[in-house]
Design a protein around this motif. Structure first.
Motif, PDB file in Angstrom:
ATOM      1  N   ALA A  82       0.823  -1.224   0.000  1.00 33.75           N
ATOM      2  CA  ALA A  82       0.000   0.000   0.000  1.00 33.75           C
ATOM      3  C   ALA A  82       0.845   1.257   0.000  1.00 33.75           C
ATOM      4  O   ALA A  82       0.408   2.317  -0.468  1.00 33.75           O
ATOM      5  CB  ALA A  82      -0.939  -0.003   1.207  1.00 33.75           C
TER       6      ALA A  82
ATOM      7  N   ILE B 261      -1.361   4.724   2.455  1.00 38.72           N
ATOM      8  CA  ILE B 261      -1.696   3.665   3.415  1.00 38.72           C
ATOM      9  C   ILE B 261      -3.062   3.948   4.044  1.00 38.72           C
ATOM     10  O   ILE B 261      -3.915   3.056   4.160  1.00 38.72           O
ATOM     11  CB  ILE B 261      -0.612   3.539   4.497  1.00 38.72           C
ATOM     12  CG1 ILE B 261       0.711   3.091   3.876  1.00 38.72           C
ATOM     13  CG2 ILE B 261      -1.039   2.537   5.578  1.00 38.72           C
ATOM     14  CD1 ILE B 261       1.914   3.238   4.789  1.00 38.72           C
TER      15      ILE B 261
ATOM     16  N   GLN C 295       0.396  -2.232   8.632  1.00 32.79           N
ATOM     17  CA  GLN C 295       0.271  -3.007   7.391  1.00 32.79           C
ATOM     18  C   GLN C 295       0.624  -4.476   7.635  1.00 32.79           C
ATOM     19  O   GLN C 295      -0.035  -5.386   7.106  1.00 32.79           O
ATOM     20  CB  GLN C 295       1.206  -2.436   6.316  1.00 32.79           C
ATOM     21  CG  GLN C 295       0.753  -1.111   5.731  1.00 32.79           C
ATOM     22  CD  GLN C 295       1.670  -0.679   4.608  1.00 32.79           C
ATOM     23  OE1 GLN C 295       1.449  -1.016   3.446  1.00 32.79           O
ATOM     24  NE2 GLN C 295       2.706   0.063   4.949  1.00 32.79           N
TER      25      GLN C 295
END
Length: 599
Positions: A315, A363, A329
């Motif tokens: 991302a 993100i 993440q």
């Protein structure tokens, strides 16, 4: 349950023997591994002779097979094959160091590894040095403390109480490896509250993971919550930790409580995920605030480039000086398709740092557009040992309830709205936090733990009720998105527009940018969609009639500006009131002067 604090206090008193030879902040480096050794000694005592008698039968086996066979005889996931125990060590005061080493080397691999990560062998030399000469007294003091009369969970509480005490001794450094317990309790509440019905099913088995496990406080907090809710539930815990001493403490805690210590891994989670194939029902973490990821940069960038969205970091990559969003993440990559929940605590930076299409913004965009961000809770400042900054708990999940789908809940639990503090004893309280009677490093406040009317209970209810009020806003996902447009104006020479290929040439010195929210409020205060063109016509053209948008440079961004959403304009006080206050102050000052002069 027996009073585990009494046991902790007994052990704590042994630390007095270290006074003068150790800094107070280093007491735990001796007391914690000794506590582990004594607990294991007490557990293994009933079967110790059986293990020693069986030892000749397995001498020819390889180490792994030998461990399995002797563990079975011991009746635990570990054993000790040394002829020594605490009783025999203190019976030979002239050879304590050698006999203690022999005893430690007699443990099975998993238990021995824990002691090795404490670097306890160095402390044996230090304690045995003639200048200190306190090794025998330390071992003797532990030999006199009976830890056999405690259930695993009770011993776990005792050990965690010691961890907390020693962590608070080190104040500033504690925050790297230890999260204050009231923050853990709040995070655990928020993590599990949506799944209470599931967790009360008899015999239910779930998993909990912490990629920055520290000393294991968050894992233990989760385990305690589930056991209190449903004694017949099982929460299997997993974690990874980069600091050797913290790793040893965490693994020891798991061993003491009957969890599987092999579920706790050592190393850098971002560059060397040792649970790469695992996914979990629940995840919880307090990653380091504002710590750079230079050491892992090469590995992380290689994974991002090679695997893209099939890896952990597809991302986006945040700036090198703050790896917080890398941990999130990583955790998202470990969510189960059937549904997982994440609680993670951040500084303010991950909410808004980074312009449109930066790593951080991308993100946030990925998380919000996938409808994974469930809530963000703003906490008071001065809650942590090593920083006084404001912090935020994010709740992330791929199993939102129907009422939460497409929305993000924001909770302002900073206490900013509570202007008047209510006196209660010698402490000051407001709705969310309590002043501590003694500061611990930067920690001067704690979230109130008891009662539903304030603190943890109040915040948990705000979250669970999912209703807007003065502390809560519930906003659609699109609310956090915006377009960043580039506004150009024509270059002029001698009052005439300069053109190139028939089009006005932009004047770079006049170039400007506008952030246009996806949503705006209509005349009734409702959020509605807006377009770039409408915004430009209404907000820019009236002021810059010759301006235009360079659409080739338009970017999409996402941010969460907490302060702006909860800001309330306070009108200035009337001048007459200010004047009256000044006059009253002057009068009081004159009276004080007269008193001083006449005395």
């Amino acid at each position: 349950m027996k009073n585990f604090k009494e046991k902790a206090d007994l052990i704590w008193k042994v630390a007095d023997l270290l006074r003068g030879d150790y800094k107070q902040s280093d007491y735990g480096k001796v007391i914690l591994p000794m506590t582990v050794l004594r607990r294991l000694d007490c557990i293994l005592k009933p079967t110790k002779d059986k293990v020693l008698n069986y030892l000749p039968k397995v001498e020819t086996l390889k180490e792994g097979a030998k461990d399995i066979a002797l563990n079975k005889i011991a009746g635990h996931s570990f054993h000790n094959r040394s002829s020594f125990d605490f009783d025999k060590i203190v019976a030979d005061p002239n050879n304590v160091a050698a006999n203690l080493r022999n005893y430690i080397n007699g443990f099975s691999t998993s238990a021995r590894e824990i002691i090795e990560y404490f670097n306890f062998d160095d402390h044996i030399d230090r304690l045995d040095d003639p200048k200190a000469d306190i090794l025998f007294r330390v071992v003797k003091s532990f030999q006199e403390i009976d830890l056999s009369d405690m259930e695993s969970i009770e011993m776990g509480y005792t050990f965690e109480e010691l961890i907390r005490k020693f962590a608070e001794q080190s104040n500033e450094t504690a925050g790297e490896h230890f999260t204050p317990r009231e923050i853990i309790r709040l995070m655990v509440n928020l993590l599990f509250i949506e799944d209470i019905e599931i967790l009360t099913i008899e015999g239910i088995v779930k998993t909990l993971y912490d990629p920055t496990a520290g000393t294991g406080g968050m894992l233990s907090g989760g385990e305690q919550y589930v056991k209190e809710l449903n004694p017949k539930a099982e929460l299997k815990v997993f974690g990874q930790e980069i600091n050797p001493e913290s790793y040893a403490i965490c693994k020891a805690d798991m061993l003491i409580k009957g969890q599987n210590p092999s579920n706790i891994k050592f190393g850098n989670t971002l560059s060397n995920d040792q649970l790469a194939e695992e996914q979990f029902d629940y995840q919880i973490s307090n990653p380091p605030f504002g710590v750079d990821w230079k050491k892992a940069e090469k590995t992380i960038k290689a994974e991002s480039d090679k695997k893209g969205m099939d890896g952990r970091f597809g991302a986006g990559l945040p700036r090198i000086n703050d790896g917080s969003l890398l941990f999130l993440q990583h955790m998202i990559s470990k969510m189960k398709d059937s549904g997982s929940r994440i609680a993670i605590v951040f500084s303010g930076s991950p909410l808004f740092t980074g312009a449109a299409e930066s790593g951080e913004s991308n993100i946030r965009k990925w998380i919000i557009e996938n409808d994974w961000l469930e809530a963000v809770i703003a906490l008071p400042d001065q809650l942590f040992y090593n920083t006084g900054i404001n912090t935020y708990i994010w709740i992330v999940t791929n199993q939102k309830s129907d009422k939460r789908k497409g929305k993000v809940q924001l909770i302002n639990a900073t206490g900013a709205k509570d202007e008047e503090l209510v006196k209660e004893g010698e402490l000051e309280f407001n709705r969310f936090w309590q002043k501590m009677d003694r500061s611990l490093g930067n920690k001067r406040k704690k979230i109130i733990e008891n009662g539903s009317e304030r603190g943890i209970g109040f915040i948990t209810n705000l979250y669970g009720n999912f209703e807007e009020n003065e502390f809560v806003k519930i906003l659609p996902n699109e609310f956090f998105g915006y377009w960043r447009i580039t506004v150009e104006q024509p270059l002029k020479e001698n009052g005439k527009v300069v053109k190139s290929k028939g089009q006005p040439k932009p004047d770079t010195s006049l170039r400007d940018y506008e952030n246009i929210p996806f949503l705006k409020k209509d005349a009734d205060g409702n959020l509605v969609q807006q377009t770039i063109e409408t915004y430009f016509e209404e907000e820019v053209i009236p002021h810059l009639p010759e301006a235009w948008i360079d659409h080739s440079k338009t970017k999409v961004g996402y941010e969460i500006n907490f302060t702006k959403y909860f800001y309330e304009f306070k009108p200035l006080r009337p001048l007459a009131n200010i004047k009256a206050d000044i006059l009253a102050l002057e009068e009081k000052t004159l009276e004080t002067e007269k008193t001083v002069l006449n005395s």
